[in-house]
Design an enzyme around this catalytic site. Structure first.
Site, short mmCIF file in Angstrom:
data_model
loop_
_atom_site.label_atom_id
_atom_site.label_comp_id
_atom_site.label_asym_id
_atom_site.label_seq_id
_atom_site.Cartn_x
_atom_site.Cartn_y
_atom_site.Cartn_z
N TYR A 4 43.25 -5.81 60.66
CA TYR A 4 42.00 -6.37 61.19
C TYR A 4 42.26 -7.08 62.51
O TYR A 4 41.52 -6.88 63.49
CB TYR A 4 41.42 -7.32 60.16
CG TYR A 4 40.07 -7.90 60.51
CD1 TYR A 4 38.90 -7.21 60.21
CD2 TYR A 4 39.96 -9.14 61.14
CE1 TYR A 4 37.66 -7.74 60.52
CE2 TYR A 4 38.73 -9.67 61.45
CZ TYR A 4 37.57 -8.98 61.13
OH TYR A 4 36.34 -9.51 61.45
N ALA A 5 43.29 -7.90 62.57
CA ALA A 5 43.60 -8.63 63.80
C ALA A 5 43.94 -7.66 64.93
O ALA A 5 43.52 -7.87 66.08
CB ALA A 5 44.75 -9.59 63.56
#
Length: 252
Positions: free
Chosen positions: A157-158
């Site tokens: 996600y990051a």
């Protein structure tokens, strides 16, 4: 500055992941500002469709699995075929998978990347072809605080959200001179289904609240104004910007 600069009358907007949360609020805000709205959703967009239509706007739903590249590539042509153009694209759809980095499954990495980044790229590219030709348009992608920070147990996600911020800047560099605004909104901690695990964790929830100067978690409705603003003529000279809507988190 006239308030008409915020009007989206006679505009056609596309919002992905609009069944709930920020996407639903964005679709409602765009409709309230005067836009017709296309909802790109795998399923469950009925409530949002009713909300959009309650403002007297036209609403069309395209069922699409954003993991399917061929289906994603067909979205913008369908919009143009039905409405004649596309004026606004909101890349909102997202997914979260949490695992320690050493155990992060490859299939979850690919799932997050396909939805959070590849679909954003394909939709933006297709919309950009139309918008640059017509000399106007606005693309707004939903980034994240993780566009700036690494987070915990969310390496995919990051990575994807960091890339969304950079993609926003790259597209703005190419398309600003052609009348197309490309920007992003970076939500802070928002009370949505994606953050349910954090909300229910008493320690993490307390830690998060202690850092938010506004003293509360964000709500989906907090994003109506920022999305409408970036989609409107009022934001004509804003290009490649990642707007944090975080209750002050990043300034702490």
């Amino acid at each position: 500055m006239q308030m008409t600069n915020f009007s989206l009358s006679q505009k056609t907007a596309v919002v992905t992941g609009a069944a709930r949360g920020i996407g639903k609020a964005a679709a409602e805000g765009l409709a309230e500002a005067g836009a017709d709205v296309v909802l790109v959703q795998r399923s469950g967009a009925e409530e949002t469709k009713k909300a959009v239509e309650s403002f007297g706007r036209t609403c069309h739903v395209i069922q699409c699995d954003l993991q399917d590249s061929d289906a994603v590539k067909a979205v913008i042509p369908e919009v143009v075929d039905r409405f004649g153009t596309i004026d606004i694209l909101v890349n909102n759809a997202g997914i979260q998978k949490r695992h320690p980095a050493v155990d992060f499954p490859e299939e979850d990495w690919e799932l997050v990347m396909n939805i959070q980044l590849k679909a954003v790229w394909l939709l933006s590219q297709a919309a950009g072809r139309v918008m640059t030709e017509q000399g106007s348009g606005s693309i707004i992608s939903i980034a994240s605080l993780q566009s700036f920070q690494g987070g915990l147990f969310i390496p995919a996600y990051a990575s994807a959200k960091g890339a969304v911020a950079q993609l926003t800047k790259a597209l703005a560099n190419e398309w600003a001179s052609k009348g197309v605004n490309v920007n992003a909104v970076a939500p802070g901690y928002v009370a949505t289904d994606m953050n349910e695990a954090l909300i229910e964790d008493p320690v993490r929830s307390r830690q998060i609240m202690e850092r938010i100067p506004a003293g509360r978690w964000g709500q989906p409705e907090d994003f109506k104004g920022p999305v409408v603003f970036l989609a409107s003529e009022a934001a004509d000279f804003i290009h490649g910007h990642v707007l944090t809507v975080d209750g002050g988190w990043m300034g702490r």
